[in-house]
Design an enzyme around this catalytic site. Structure first.
Site, mmCIF file in Angstrom:
data_model
loop_
_atom_site.group_PDB
_atom_site.id
_atom_site.type_symbol
_atom_site.label_atom_id
_atom_site.label_comp_id
_atom_site.label_asym_id
_atom_site.label_seq_id
_atom_site.Cartn_x
_atom_site.Cartn_y
_atom_site.Cartn_z
ATOM 1 N N THR A 27 93.783 40.430 92.735
ATOM 2 C CA THR A 27 92.812 41.779 93.125
ATOM 3 C C THR A 27 91.684 41.130 94.199
ATOM 4 O O THR A 27 91.540 39.955 93.810
ATOM 5 C CB THR A 27 92.350 41.942 91.362
ATOM 6 N N SER A 29 89.436 42.160 98.087
ATOM 7 C CA SER A 29 89.646 42.500 99.794
ATOM 8 C C SER A 29 90.699 42.408 100.704
ATOM 9 O O SER A 29 91.996 42.084 101.125
ATOM 10 C CB SER A 29 88.425 43.047 99.785
ATOM 11 N N ASP A 80 96.122 34.891 95.519
ATOM 12 C CA ASP A 80 94.972 35.686 95.197
ATOM 13 C C ASP A 80 93.948 35.535 95.978
ATOM 14 O O ASP A 80 93.642 34.208 95.926
ATOM 15 C CB ASP A 80 94.897 35.736 93.461
ATOM 16 N N GLY A 81 92.690 35.802 95.915
ATOM 17 C CA GLY A 81 91.631 35.567 96.551
ATOM 18 C C GLY A 81 91.047 34.773 95.016
ATOM 19 O O GLY A 81 91.551 34.235 94.662
ATOM 20 N N ALA A 82 89.139 34.911 96.069
ATOM 21 C CA ALA A 82 88.128 33.902 94.870
ATOM 22 C C ALA A 82 87.053 33.761 95.298
ATOM 23 O O ALA A 82 86.659 34.083 96.198
ATOM 24 C CB ALA A 82 88.915 32.428 94.763
ATOM 25 N N GLU A 102 94.368 37.695 86.212
ATOM 26 C CA GLU A 102 94.419 37.058 86.878
ATOM 27 C C GLU A 102 94.459 36.193 86.864
ATOM 28 O O GLU A 102 95.423 34.782 87.015
ATOM 29 C CB GLU A 102 92.994 36.699 87.533
ATOM 30 N N LYS A 120 84.144 30.535 101.130
ATOM 31 C CA LYS A 120 83.791 30.573 99.732
ATOM 32 C C LYS A 120 84.620 28.884 98.957
ATOM 33 O O LYS A 120 84.115 28.872 98.088
ATOM 34 C CB LYS A 120 85.549 30.859 99.683
HETATM 35 C C1 5RP Z 1 88.756 39.346 92.156
HETATM 36 C C2 5RP Z 1 88.815 38.564 91.654
HETATM 37 C C3 5RP Z 1 89.008 37.906 93.682
HETATM 38 O O1 5RP Z 1 89.553 37.292 94.013
HETATM 39 C C4 5RP Z 1 88.023 37.873 93.841
HETATM 40 O O2 5RP Z 1 87.083 38.621 93.793
HETATM 41 C C5 5RP Z 1 87.358 37.510 95.560
HETATM 42 O O3 5RP Z 1 87.214 39.100 95.987
HETATM 43 P P1 5RP Z 1 87.349 39.449 97.782
HETATM 44 O O4 5RP Z 1 88.966 38.669 98.789
HETATM 45 O O5 5RP Z 1 87.369 40.537 97.781
HETATM 46 O O6 5RP Z 1 87.031 38.519 98.639
HETATM 47 O O7 5RP Z 1 88.347 36.808 91.139
HETATM 48 O O8 5RP Z 1 89.414 39.307 90.156
#
Ligand code: 5RP
Length: 221
Positions: A27, A29, A80-82, A102, A120
């Site tokens: 979840t 961007s 997934d992102g972080a 997640e 990050k």
């Molecule tokens: C959502 C998350 C997202 O992976 C994290 O916030 C990074 O978001 P983005 O890709 O928008 O920088 O853990 O719960």
């Protein structure tokens, strides 16, 4: 940077895809950009499992098949992102509030690919406030217990998780040993999940740089 890592993750996956492949989808961007890049290959996989209602809607908008985690015994990849990653690929996640689903899908997945921009990557986790999903009636009790651990919890305003719970963001938390802190937080009654992903770190981190290139960090070879 986010688009470059999303594309790099898809390129990494494409040669490994089959009609049986199940992909867990994060979840945020960066995950949204991954969904858009994956759409071209939707007929090369069996299905996806979404970590939030928002991601599920985005997948469906791209006509990508979505199933429930309970409908499968296998998740081949989780992408997934972080919010932060250290060099051991232990993460802080949950900036978007989807940390519980997640973490469940990351735990169930054979391989966890994290996709993020270079901002990050940190030497020590904790500058980003650590999100904790909490049962609403326990939020004051959990806050007091977190203060005993040295953190400063702040209730996130106007946000309920997909599971109907609230989020505490722990500020000013010194996270020298992520695994002990993840375990200690898990022991507090009323905590559903904490946003430290150290017991199940990412296996690979695709990092987008300002120059447009993507570097890869691994925890296992
Ligand atoms: C959502 C998350 C997202 O992976 C994290 O916030 C990074 O978001 P983005 O890709 O928008 O920088 O853990 O719960």
């Amino acid at each position: 940077m986010k688009e470059a890592v999303a594309n790099a993750a898809v390129e990494f996956l494409v040669p490994q895809l089959s009609e049986n492949t199940i992909i867990g989808i994060g979840t945020g961007s960066t995950a949204n950009l991954f969904i858009a890049a994956l759409a071209k290959y939707k007929n090369k996989i069996a299905a996806t499992v979404a970590s939030s209602f928002v991601s599920e809607e985005k997948l469906k908008a791209h006509q990508i098949n979505v199933i429930e985690l309970n409908e499968t015994t296998q998740v081949d990849f989780y992408i997934d992102g972080a919010d932060e990653s250290n060099h051991q690929l232990q993460l802080i996640k949950g900036g978007g509030g989807a940390l519980t689903r997640e973490k469940i899908i990351a735990s169930a997945a054979k391989e966890f690919l994290c996709i993020a921009d270079e901002s990050k990557l940190v030497n020590q986790l904790g500058a980003f406030p650590l999100p904790i999903e909490v049962i609403p009636m326990a939020s004051n009790y959990v806050s007091r217990e977190i203060i005993k651990l040295g953190g400063n919890p702040i209730l996130r305003k106007n946000q309920k998780t997909d599971n109907g719970n609230v989020i505490l963001d722990i500020n000013d938390f010194v996270i020298e040993d992520p695994t002990s802190i993840e375990t200690a937080l898990n022991m507090i009654s009323g905590v559903v999940t904490n946003g430290l992903f150290s017991l199940r770190p990412a296996d690979k981190l695709f990092l987008g740089t300002a120059s447009g290139s993507v570097s890869e960090l691994h925890t296992k070879q």
